[in-house]
Design an enzyme around this catalytic site. Sequence first.
Site, short mmCIF file in Angstrom:
data_model
loop_
_atom_site.label_atom_id
_atom_site.label_comp_id
_atom_site.label_asym_id
_atom_site.label_seq_id
_atom_site.Cartn_x
_atom_site.Cartn_y
_atom_site.Cartn_z
N PHE A 158 0.80 -1.24 0.00
CA PHE A 158 0.00 0.00 0.00
C PHE A 158 0.83 1.28 0.00
O PHE A 158 0.33 2.34 -0.35
CB PHE A 158 -0.96 0.02 1.21
CG PHE A 158 -0.30 0.41 2.52
CD1 PHE A 158 -0.05 1.74 2.82
CD2 PHE A 158 0.08 -0.55 3.44
CE1 PHE A 158 0.58 2.10 4.01
CE2 PHE A 158 0.70 -0.20 4.63
CZ PHE A 158 0.95 1.12 4.91
N LYS A 182 -1.12 -6.98 -9.72
CA LYS A 182 -2.14 -6.92 -8.67
C LYS A 182 -1.72 -5.82 -7.69
O LYS A 182 -0.80 -5.98 -6.90
CB LYS A 182 -2.26 -8.23 -7.89
CG LYS A 182 -3.48 -8.17 -6.95
CD LYS A 182 -3.39 -9.07 -5.75
CE LYS A 182 -2.78 -8.45 -4.54
NZ LYS A 182 -3.48 -7.33 -3.90
N GLU A 185 -5.02 -3.83 -2.45
CA GLU A 185 -6.46 -3.57 -2.37
C GLU A 185 -6.76 -2.32 -1.53
O GLU A 185 -7.85 -1.77 -1.60
CB GLU A 185 -7.20 -4.79 -1.80
CG GLU A 185 -6.85 -5.18 -0.37
CD GLU A 185 -5.60 -6.05 -0.24
OE1 GLU A 185 -4.69 -5.95 -1.09
OE2 GLU A 185 -5.53 -6.83 0.73
N SER A 235 5.00 -7.05 3.30
CA SER A 235 5.54 -7.37 4.62
C SER A 235 6.36 -8.66 4.58
O SER A 235 6.20 -9.50 3.68
CB SER A 235 4.38 -7.52 5.60
OG SER A 235 3.53 -8.55 5.16
N CYS A 290 9.53 1.62 3.46
CA CYS A 290 10.39 0.50 3.84
C CYS A 290 11.81 0.98 4.10
O CYS A 290 12.63 0.24 4.61
CB CYS A 290 10.37 -0.57 2.76
SG CYS A 290 11.11 0.02 1.25
N GLU A 389 9.16 -4.42 13.00
CA GLU A 389 8.72 -3.29 12.17
C GLU A 389 7.43 -2.70 12.75
O GLU A 389 6.46 -3.42 12.95
CB GLU A 389 8.47 -3.78 10.74
CG GLU A 389 8.12 -2.66 9.79
CD GLU A 389 7.99 -3.13 8.34
OE1 GLU A 389 7.39 -4.18 8.11
OE2 GLU A 389 8.51 -2.42 7.47
#
Length: 502
Positions: A158, A182, A185, A235, A290, A389
């Site tokens: 995301f 893809k 979402e 992740s 990240c 994280e």
Amino acid sequence: MTVTTDGIATKTLKNYVNGSWAEASGAELHPVLNPATGETIAQVPFSTAAHLDEAVEAARAALPAWRGVSTIARARKLFELREKLEARKDEIARTVVLEMGKTLPDATAEVGRMIEMVEAATAIPTTMQGRILEDVARGVDAETIRQPVGVCAAIAPFNFPAMVPFWFLPFAIACGNTFVLKPSEQVPMTQALVFESIDSLDLPDGVVSLVNGGREIVEGILEHPGIDAISFVGSAPVAQIVYEGAAKTGKRVQALGGAKNHMVICPDAVVDPTVKGLIGSGFGAAGQRCMAGSVIVTVGEGHDRVIPTLIEETKKLNVGNGLDEETDVGPVISCEARDRIGGWVQKAVDDGADLVVDGRDPGGDPEGAFIGPTILDNVKRDDPIIGEEVFGPVIAVVNVDTLEEAIEVVNASKFGNGVSIFTESASAVRKFRHDVEVGMVGVNIGVAAPVAFFPFSGWKASFLGDLHAHGPDAVEFFTRKKTITSRYFSGGATSGSYFVEH
Ligand code: NAD
């Protein structure tokens, strides 16, 4: 000036398959939320295996013709795409803000990096070249050529709705592959907009497709016999699932996972630019990069020279809607994420850390997912917040006496994405860059994310695979090598075994 989302129509997103926009018929719809306001800004379909099949079938059908298009003609399509994206840069950046929350300048920089990926991929007639050596035996030549891998799929996170899919898409198609994306979402609108530009390129049908959805599509990609290579960013636990799943079905894979990045402050760090770098790294995109610097390791007097100014400057940051010009730090992606991040802060405090800036109650729209910049000082090296994280605007400060100890803290992490050192000492930098077990190193740079022409080269749990994203690694990943050994008797080559006739 506060810009509102008025006028943005709530719409149901479509897939892009075989050169056309297609409704994902029968798919469940999920709301896409603006994290700054909580309002629904679109509906995203959770496509099914059948929708993925259609895209993969189209990609396979398009492959023979597309790989036969000349490299320069493929590069020209990317030059065209570059211009189209540049023309819609502002609109794309605004969409990133609406669905992801980062500030408009940050989103604009992201779109700039996305376009840079297209620019780097236009070099394909040069970067895809093979190699040749004459006379490997008497009258015998050997050459290695690069050919496309086939149908390539990418699964995105995301936090960079525009840029991350473009770590792969332009390089994959430049190399003659066909491609299925893809998107996350949680942020599907940006690529819906980007694909409008792709649609207007008149690429052959099926070269590039977009399939919206969640976990079911990822599982479908892993198992699909028509897909040859997978690029994943997200992740660490899901990177592991993707890496293992791809290995099981024999697909080429690159899986970029989570991170925990250290910022090492030496006693001679230049205070003001260092503080600026720390703030940009730790709190930019509300800590959801990240490459976010989420652990500061101060060496000796580095602590007292830098941390007081860092605290002072952090308290001045404005938290709010990313479209508001006064905002320095936007919302995090969701209210669930906000609550999870708040939980991490409380746990560190319970473990004995000093909460020197508390961002847990920053005000703003009560429906928004706001948590402000937070600094925890004097955190123990083995506290869970140092190892795991958090992915929010939270910096934990660890104090050590020597550079050697700082390197130990960095290397104790299971992750190895990014790290930075702040110093003017060349010998400290030499030691640091040599000894840290991290794939991307910054020297007086808060976010040392490589430009498109270099690989995004995380290590350890931050990356599973061999070939990294973009840069020369992209051409390696999106091509397979074929080596041809040849001789011609009419040209005088002998007919004996070429193994022995050297
Ligand atoms: P995520 O792992 O939750 O989701 C990534 C993708 O995987 C999404 O498209 C999602 O639909 C899919 N997915 C989620 N759960 C799944 C499951 N159980 N099975 C199969 N598919 C699943 O990641 P996110 O929250 O969207 O993104 C944030 C994470 O991405 C952070 O950990 C961040 O560090 C990481 N990230 C890493 C890099 C890098 O270069 N290493 C870059 C950007 C983001």
